[in-house]
Write an enzyme that holds these catalytic residues in place. Structure first.
Site, short mmCIF file in Angstrom:
data_model
loop_
_atom_site.label_atom_id
_atom_site.label_comp_id
_atom_site.label_asym_id
_atom_site.label_seq_id
_atom_site.Cartn_x
_atom_site.Cartn_y
_atom_site.Cartn_z
N THR A 180 48.52 -3.95 13.28
CA THR A 180 48.91 -4.03 14.67
C THR A 180 49.61 -4.81 14.29
O THR A 180 51.12 -4.91 14.45
CB THR A 180 47.87 -4.22 15.65
N LYS A 199 43.51 -4.44 7.19
CA LYS A 199 44.30 -4.73 8.89
C LYS A 199 44.10 -6.10 9.36
O LYS A 199 42.82 -6.14 9.53
CB LYS A 199 45.02 -3.42 9.65
N THR A 250 36.19 -7.96 8.27
CA THR A 250 37.25 -7.98 8.79
C THR A 250 38.10 -6.86 9.72
O THR A 250 38.15 -6.54 8.76
CB THR A 250 37.44 -9.10 8.79
N SER A 309 52.12 -6.25 26.64
CA SER A 309 53.68 -5.84 27.62
C SER A 309 55.00 -5.22 26.03
O SER A 309 54.13 -5.26 25.26
CB SER A 309 54.56 -7.44 27.96
N ASN A 328 50.25 -13.88 21.61
CA ASN A 328 48.25 -13.25 22.62
C ASN A 328 49.41 -12.66 23.80
O ASN A 328 48.69 -12.50 24.97
CB ASN A 328 47.74 -14.24 22.03
N GLU A 378 48.38 -14.40 12.96
CA GLU A 378 48.93 -14.88 14.29
C GLU A 378 49.57 -16.13 13.97
O GLU A 378 49.65 -16.66 15.00
CB GLU A 378 48.67 -14.35 15.49
#
Length: 404
Positions: A158, A184, A195, A404, A399, A276
């Protein structure tokens, strides 16, 4: 998306695991122009073990897998995984999507529905367009290959910036046994079991109960000790399958258990390195706690602290934030017994900064891409290790725009 600076130079060369075939196809669930569905088909005689999120709001696929796991069967099995939509917080529609997918996989593979294990990852709260997945099943079955595990690693991504794979090969009684897995995960990482999504395969011969014990024990020391942002996913799933194709029995074999744990740890570290916005990989070692559980509590408190993580992002050796995180954890601690090290640099001891410490020493450690923070609580023999990353503006950017 920019690849994490902590990413490995290349995806590893994974061994072929006899007894399982893979396919990756593009169903257009959310992402355009990329594979987003993985199918793994296991031969008859394979056994499956797993661990799942303990979130109270876990997804429909997780609940379905939990209900199916734990029974023995001579049938084969299938893992069907989609990215882009987590099928979580979708009520009866989510259950209906799982049922429809399992029925379609049964028709395409001739396996019983009780041997179909599905997983979904992505946005929470949106109905899964399962018809798009079902429409691609015949293509997936036709494309099945022993060599497509790497493609599967990409299909389940993702917000990941790179695919994640790991493998080991050991010799048992003079014969090779292979283990290979993919994962992932990038955000919403503070596992309460495993995880995000993890799939590991071996050609070893082992009972389901024995494999489950190995998976549970290895998970506790690896995936359950990583955190990116302190948030536990609704979709966390780890499935491991043993096909038995090698003919080598590994029941009670310590080397096999160690190799499985090594693969789990490699994958867990890769998830953190793809956190991230991450620019630093951080190992938090806590020793001298009253108990092992207290040590883990302290370590997670340090690893999850936004103040600690932002200081690391800014390359600021702020030991005061480590003291704060230990103090707030709720586990036993004594201010005047604490010892803190950044890497091999002694920063503080006996409740005060070390007289030999120099700020530039700590700053030099913080400039490294991989950092260790070692804290001795000074109360006992409890110990734990947790892996985390820093917290940067990149995390906010990813995040803030996720849907969007």
């Amino acid at each position: 998306m920019t690849v994490s600076p902590l990413a490995p130079a290349a995806f590893p060369e994974l061994p072929v695991i006899e007894g399982v075939r893979f396919a990756a196809v593009a169903a257009g669930i959310k992402y355009k122009g990329r594979d987003d569905v993985m199918l793994a088909l296991l031969d008859p005689g394979s056994v499956v073990a797993g661990v799942f999120t303990r979130s109270a709001t876990r997804s429909a696929p997780v609940l379905d897998c939990q209900a199916k796991l734990g029974t023995d069967s001579d049938q084969g099995a299938a893992f069907l995984v989609n990215s882009g939509n987590s099928n979580a917080f979708t009520g009866k529609a989510g259950d209906g999507s799982v049922a429809a997918i399992c029925k379609a996989v049964t028709e395409a593979t001739k396996l019983p529905e009780t041997r179909i294990f599905t997983s979904s990852t992505g946005v929470i709260g949106q109905p899964l367009p399962h018809d798009r997945i079902i429409a691609k099943l015949d293509e997936a079955v036709s494309a099945l290959s022993r060599h497509d595990l790497a493609a599967s690693a990409k299909a389940i991504m993702t917000t990941d910036t790179f695919p994640k794979g790991a493998a080991r090969e050991i010799m048992v009684d003079g014969k090779p046994v292979k283990i290979a897995g993919v994962a992932k995960g990038s955000g919403m990482i503070a596992p309460d079991m495993a995880t995000m999504l993890v799939y590991v395969f071996t050609d070893a011969k082992i009972s389901r109960a024995a494999l489950q014990e190995i998976v549970s024990n290895a998970n506790a020391r690896t995936f359950n000790n990583i955190t990116v942002d302190s948030d536990t996913s609704t979709s966390d799933t780890l499935l491991m399958a043993a096909t038995g194709a090698s003919g080598v029995t590994v029941e009670g074999n310590a080397d096999f258990a160690t190799a499985v744990e090594d693969v789990f740890r490699d994958l867990a570290h890769l998830v953190v390195k793809d956190g991230e916005g991450a620019t630093k990989f951080v190992t938090v070692n806590v020793t001298g706690a009253a108990t092992d559980e207290d040590a883990r509590t302290h370590a997670l408190s340090i690893a999850n602290s936004p103040l600690v993580k932002t200081a690391i992002a800014g390359e600021d050796p702020n030991w005061g934030r480590i003291v704060m995180a230990v103090g707030k954890s709720g586990a036993k601690a004594d201010r005047d017994a604490l010892t803190i090290r950044f890497g091999n640099i002694l920063v503080a001891e006996k409740g005060w900064v070390s007289p030999d410490y120099q700020e530039e020493q700590g700053a030099a450690v913080m400039k490294q891409p991989e950092i260790s923070i070692d804290v001795d609580i000074g109360l006992g023999h409890g110990a734990a290790t947790v892996w985390t990353c820093d917290l940067t503006h990149g995390y906010i950017s990813i995040n803030a725009d996720y849907r969007s």
